[in-house]
Design an enzyme around this catalytic site. Structure first.
Site, short mmCIF file in Angstrom:
data_model
loop_
_atom_site.label_atom_id
_atom_site.label_comp_id
_atom_site.label_asym_id
_atom_site.label_seq_id
_atom_site.Cartn_x
_atom_site.Cartn_y
_atom_site.Cartn_z
N TYR A 86 12.00 -4.42 -6.53
CA TYR A 86 10.69 -4.25 -7.64
C TYR A 86 9.85 -3.22 -7.03
CZ TYR A 86 6.44 -5.87 -9.51
OH TYR A 86 5.01 -6.14 -10.10
N CYS A 94 0.96 -1.04 -0.10
CA CYS A 94 0.07 0.06 -0.07
C CYS A 94 0.95 1.20 0.00
CB CYS A 94 -0.87 -0.08 1.17
SG CYS A 94 -2.03 -1.40 1.59
N GLY A 154 -0.44 0.24 -4.93
CA GLY A 154 -1.87 -0.13 -4.55
C GLY A 154 -2.79 0.22 -5.78
N ASN A 194 0.45 1.06 5.90
CA ASN A 194 1.22 0.50 5.00
C ASN A 194 1.82 -0.74 5.79
OD1 ASN A 194 4.21 0.82 2.89
ND2 ASN A 194 2.57 -0.76 2.86
N GLY A 195 1.38 -1.99 5.35
CA GLY A 195 1.95 -3.11 6.04
C GLY A 195 1.08 -4.12 6.74
#
Length: 466
Positions: free
Chosen positions: A249, A9, A35, A109-110
């Site tokens: 990535y 995210c 996201g 985020n996570g």
């Protein structure tokens, strides 16, 4: 690509800027790669909240002048890929809650590895959950705290959760940014005049014109209110273990993480790959977009020319981000095409950043052969992904990870390549060049080595296996 690790995210926040909602919109748009399932923004004018959330890309979620309904000089935004909870509007973030001290908005985020245990405990005590997102657990812990000051309540809540979290928390008056003690996710801060900005990636600062200040440190809370900015530690037991795939990535090439440019780190991964495995070939090509930098690095180090042997179709609809099984079988040709004049009659080295299931790699190899490639050698600029991630990346279960079940030679046969090589763990760490005293050089290597930086709970494993 269709057979890749899915981004987690992205979060973005603005405090004390007259155009906070608009800048947050541009910020989360710059983080769109993290996201694509939902997007949302919550704004505050110091007295009340305004908010909007929607499914799809940022431009889809904020169609029909939705942004004009948001007002205030502070706001937080979020783009989401489902890692915990279902893909539906109720789980879209930021999440908003009424509690004893006012209104609370959270963007996360996570992934928490002990969310299920805490949720069961809270439900036994009468808590009612409105979403299936583990982010709501954090809100309940803050709301139930006996502390009257927000930062004390947040500190208490963070002492109870485990896992990965880059958090933005906003009330009518305050904004708090916090990063887990392992720093598994990136989170940076910037300034523009008297305004403060937070972002999952520095590329978003460039878009809005904010000047990068520093990274939020593992175990740190940054609090901003009318008195300015201050910092406090909520954990003294910290060890940086940032997700290696941010460099490999996930992150945009123009982002910097801990002072390391992502594009440059990927070039170094490619150069290191050439030093470990040098293939006799006529042309180097990379799988767009994330492997292009590594392919350029391999070409520079090997002296073999780099060419655009694979072209990405940028106008494929969002359906192909998460296709159904029937579309997945055909989707690669919609997403990529081989340049026949580049690869025909050539010995081709195809650089990719990872192999998850192996299905897409096999289809690209077939595509290159059908375009006339004489040989296709596949080189991966990361080690084999052999273990699932529990920290907010949608890796498959271990059963679906091809490297967990097959040897490198078996994988080579499966994808139909003439040869297949992976970068070593040591080579990857050295190439990225993080200067950290920890044995892991500040990386999380769990998906490669199986050594997780936090305790992993049985419920979390079971959830991943479903």
């Amino acid at each position: 690509m269709l057979d890749k690790l899915n981004e987690e995210c992205g979060v973005f926040g603005v405090y004390n800027h007259p155009h906070a909602p608009s800048l947050t919109y541009y910020g989360i748009h710059a983080l769109q790669h993290r996201g694509q399932e939902s997007a949302g923004i919550v704004a505050s004018d110091g007295e009340k909240f305004s908010h909007h959330k929607g499914m799809g890309l940022v431009t889809e979620a904020f169609a029909n002048d939705a942004l004009e309904k948001l007002h205030g000089n502070r706001s937080i935004g979020h783009v989401r890929y489902t890692t915990a909870g279902e893909s539906k509007l109720e789980n879209a973030q930021p999440l908003i809650f009424k509690y004893k001290l006012g209104t609370l908005a959270l963007a996360h985020n996570g992934n928490l590895v002990n969310a299920a245990q805490i949720k069961r405990h809270l439900e036994r005590q009468g808590s009612i959950f409105q979403t299936t997102s583990d982010t709501e657990v954090i809100a309940h812990l803050i709301a139930r705290s006996g502390y009257e000051e927000l930062e004390d309540a947040v500190k208490e809540a963070l002492s109870m959760i485990k896992g990965a979290y880059a958090l933005l928390i906003m009330t009518e008056k305050k904004m708090i940014a916090a990063l887990d003690p392992n720093g598994l996710r990136p989170l940076s801060m910037a300034k523009m005049g008297d305004g403060y900005f937070f972002s999952s990636e520095t590329c978003a600062f460039d878009v809005v014109g904010a000047e990068y200040e520093r990274e939020v440190e593992p175990g740190e809370m940054v609090i901003i209110d009318e008195n300015g900015m201050r910092s406090m530690r909520f954990s003294q037991q910290t060890q940086r273990s940032i997700c290696s795939f941010e460099y490999i990535y996930f992150a945009r090439p123009d982002s910097n993480i801990d002072g390391i440019n992502v594009h440059q780190s990927r070039k170094e991964l490619g150069k290191k790959l050439a030093r470990e495995i040098l293939i006799e070939a006529d042309v180097i090509t990379g799988v767009p977009d994330s492997s292009i930098s590594a392919a350029i690095g391999y070409a520079e180090a090997s002296g073999i020319p780099y060419e655009l042997g694979l072209i990405k179709n940028r106008y494929v609809g969002r359906t192909f981000i998460q296709p159904n099984q029937e579309l997945r079988a055909k989707g690669v040709r919609m997403k990529l095409s081989a340049v026949r004049k580049v690869v025909e009659g050539k010995r081709v080295v195809m650089i990719d950043d990872s192999i998850v299931r192996g299905t897409t790699s096999g289809r690209i190899v077939t595509m290159l052969r059908e375009a006339g490639a004489k040989e296709v050698h596949v080189l991966i600029s990361s080690p084999p992904v052999m273990n699932p991630c529990f920290y907010g990346i949608d890796t498959s279960t271990r059963e679906e990870l091809i490297a967990a079940k097959k040897s490198v030679e078996e994988m080579r046969e499966f994808i139909g390549a003439d040869s297949l090589y992976f970068l070593s763990v040591e080579g990857m760490v050295e190439a990225i060049g993080r200067e950290d005293d920890a044995p892991n050089q500040g990386h999380c290597l769990a998906c490669f080595t199986g050594k997780y930086p936090t305790e992993i709970y049985e419920d979390t494993v079971n959830c991943n296996e479903k």
